[in-house]
Scaffold this motif. Structure first.
Motif, short mmCIF file in Angstrom:
data_model
loop_
_atom_site.label_atom_id
_atom_site.label_comp_id
_atom_site.label_asym_id
_atom_site.label_seq_id
_atom_site.Cartn_x
_atom_site.Cartn_y
_atom_site.Cartn_z
N ALA A 3 -6.31 2.63 -5.76
CA ALA A 3 -5.13 2.41 -5.14
C ALA A 3 -4.90 0.87 -5.38
CB ALA A 3 -5.26 3.00 -3.60
N GLY A 17 -2.47 -0.91 -3.58
CA GLY A 17 -2.18 -1.33 -2.35
C GLY A 17 -3.43 -1.73 -1.52
N ASP A 63 0.62 4.18 -4.48
CA ASP A 63 1.19 2.92 -3.97
C ASP A 63 2.00 2.38 -5.24
OD1 ASP A 63 0.18 2.65 -1.52
OD2 ASP A 63 -1.68 2.22 -2.57
N GLN A 102 4.49 6.63 -5.19
CA GLN A 102 5.63 6.22 -4.05
C GLN A 102 6.25 4.91 -4.63
OE1 GLN A 102 4.44 8.30 -0.01
NE2 GLN A 102 2.98 6.91 -0.67
N ASP A 155 -1.43 3.14 9.33
CA ASP A 155 -2.41 4.02 8.32
C ASP A 155 -3.09 5.20 8.65
OD1 ASP A 155 -3.83 2.96 10.30
OD2 ASP A 155 -5.56 2.05 8.97
#
Length: 515
Positions: free
Chosen positions: A8, A10, A73, A92, A313
């Motif tokens: 990820a 992010g 992300d 996204q 989250d």
């Protein structure tokens, strides 16, 4: 084609867009899957499971240089430099708020598919990442509230006394709200829920919750099924309903978002009226928060002792489940893009689902997409209607009440005449019969559903007594009495047989191994 699944990009590495199961299914479509080391560590998915599924572990540059890069992300500047021209990015991307990212992707010749831009049509539901994660977030919101709340959600009856169930109020009955309602009901809480969309009331009730109604706040059914901005009068009516419910609630869960923006539904005045120890979980925190005390990403305690959770989250706090859903969405998307299952990507921009997700292609920004056509056929012309006066909604109720009153009065008069014309011995029997009917009606009608099976056993016993009495009357000198006794014995026998049969089938549902 080579599909890359990097870690990820992010701040939260717990979610992964390609799980080992997804990698196995993507390989079945003819693709080669490469993953970055540690891609599944946050979801407890070790590298050897990816290898066993047919994936290959490669360094970061190799993964980001794949033909198709799948991540959750949006990429940062360093990741953009690793994307090769002509590659396809699935992520996204928040295309409505990040035009600079779309321009950078188009400049590199990258085809970008936004997972958060799936058209809201039935055929695209299996690709809807937002709904999948909202469902998890709604469930987790109740778990977080239960952790903070200083009592049990379900009521308790013990030798030391009883405690009432927790009262939960849910604002918004979208995907997240309904998930929260269902979870709180399953934990035994007394759940109340409100939504401005009238079509949501049936869904709330189907989950076992009570609908909070505020007629002045209800909106008309929208074309896309989502709430729109309220008028000033509607907002004031809704706030009055919120104030009444929050003052009684132990837990409040807010989910209201209008096109990504969170309207204020819980004011500081409402927070001050809540009991100390109450909990507010703001699922709209990523959009700014529905509660005036919400701080996105943080836990706040007000001066009155009300806990306000603004966690952003919640879906990532259940990483295995959320990652499994994300992996399924990715497989569904690539199945759509690989119709021949030969490892070749076919981007059909004539498909409204694919076109709606495509935000950059062939060096151009393609966002926003054209409107999705609902139907190719023109709508039928509405028939002409003759204007009629508006019906009084209470008129029919008044007519029904009048009919019941008249029928009741006639019944009383007929009963009085029957008693007056009866011999003295029959008056006592008629009185007992009338009282038995009244008492039986109120007893049976007020029995909870959970007691239907033991109640059926009691009615079987009563039917058995009736059968014995009928058998004793068979052979009476009066043919009328004999005929009535035969009919009574037959009906009682059917009732006993059917009652025991149904009871046996119902009890069989609770036996181990019963289907």
């Amino acid at each position: 084609m080579r599909i890359g699944a990097p870690r990820a990009a992010g701040a939260d590495p717990r979610l992964v867009a390609v799980t080992p199961d997804a990698a196995r299914r993507l390989a079945g479509l003819g693709h080669d899957v490469v993953v970055e080391p540690g891609v599944g560590d946050g979801a407890r998915l070790p590298a050897h499971e990816y290898v066993a599924a047919g994936a290959r572990v490669a360094d970061r540059a190799d993964v980001w240089g794949a033909d198709v890069v799948v991540t959750l992300d949006p990429p940062g500047p360093a990741e953009l430099d690793l994307l090769r021209p002509g590659a396809t990015l699935v992520a996204q991307l928040a295309p409505a708020t990040r035009p600079e990212l779309l321009a950078a992707l188009a400049a590199r010749g990258v085809t970008a598919l936004a997972l958060d831009a799936v058209p809201r049509i039935s055929r695209a539901q299996s690709l809807d990442v937002l709904s999948a994660l909202s469902n998890v977030a709604g469930y987790r919101a109740v778990v977080e509230a239960a952790e903070e709340f200083g009592g049990m959600f379900t009521g308790q009856v013990t030798a030391a006394g009883s405690t009432p169930p927790a009262r939960v109020f849910v604002i918004g009955a979208g995907v997240a709200g309904l998930a929260a309602v269902g979870t709180a009901v399953s934990l035994g809480a007394e759940v109340h829920a409100f939504d401005v969309r009238p079509e949501a009331a049936e869904q709330i009730e189907s989950l076992g919750a009570r609908v909070v109604r505020a007629a002045d706040a209800v909106q008309q059914v929208s074309a896309d099924g989502y709430a729109s901005a309220q008028s000033a009068d509607q907002e004031a009516a809704a706030l009055r309903a919120y104030a009444e419910q929050t003052a009684q609630a132990d837990v409040v869960i807010t989910t209201a978002l209008v096109r990504g923006t969170a309207p204020v539904t819980i004011t500081r005045t409402m927070l001050d009226a809540m009991r100390p120890g109450s909990v507010v979980v703001d699922l709209a925190a990523p959009g700014g928060g529905n509660c005036e005390a919400t701080v996105p990403g943080q836990r706040v305690v007000t001066d009155r002792g009300v806990v306000v959770l603004g966690y952003t989250d919640l879906a990532a706090r259940l990483p295995q489940h959320s990652s499994r859903l994300l992996g399924t969405v990715v497989v569904n998307l690539l199945t759509l893009l690989t119709p021949a299952e030969d490892g070749r990507l076919a981007l059909d921009l004539d498909d409204p689902v694919v076109r709606g997700m495509t935000v950059a292609h062939a060096g151009e920004v393609t966002w926003p997409p054209p409107p999705v056509p609902v139907s190719a056929a023109p709508p039928p012309a509405a028939p002409e209607r003759v204007a009629t006066p508006a019906a009084d909604p209470g008129a029919e109720r008044r007519r029904r009440g009048m009919r019941r009153t008249v029928l009741g009065a006639l019944g009383v008069v007929a009963g009085g005449l029957l008693v007056a014309a009866s011999p003295p011995d029959a008056v006592g029997h008629l009185t007992v019969f009338a009282l038995a009917v009244v008492v039986g009606f109120y007893v049976i009608s007020n029995v909870t559903h959970a007691l239907h099976t033991p109640l059926m056993a009691q009615t079987n016993a009563i039917s058995g007594i009736i059968m014995v009495g009928a058998l004793l009357q068979i052979g009476d000198s009066s043919p009328v009495v004999t005929a009535i006794a035969v009919v009574a014995a037959a009906l009682a026998g059917v009732n006993v047989f059917g009652g025991f049969l149904v009871t046996r089938r119902m009890l069989g549902m609770f036996r181990r191994g019963a289907s």
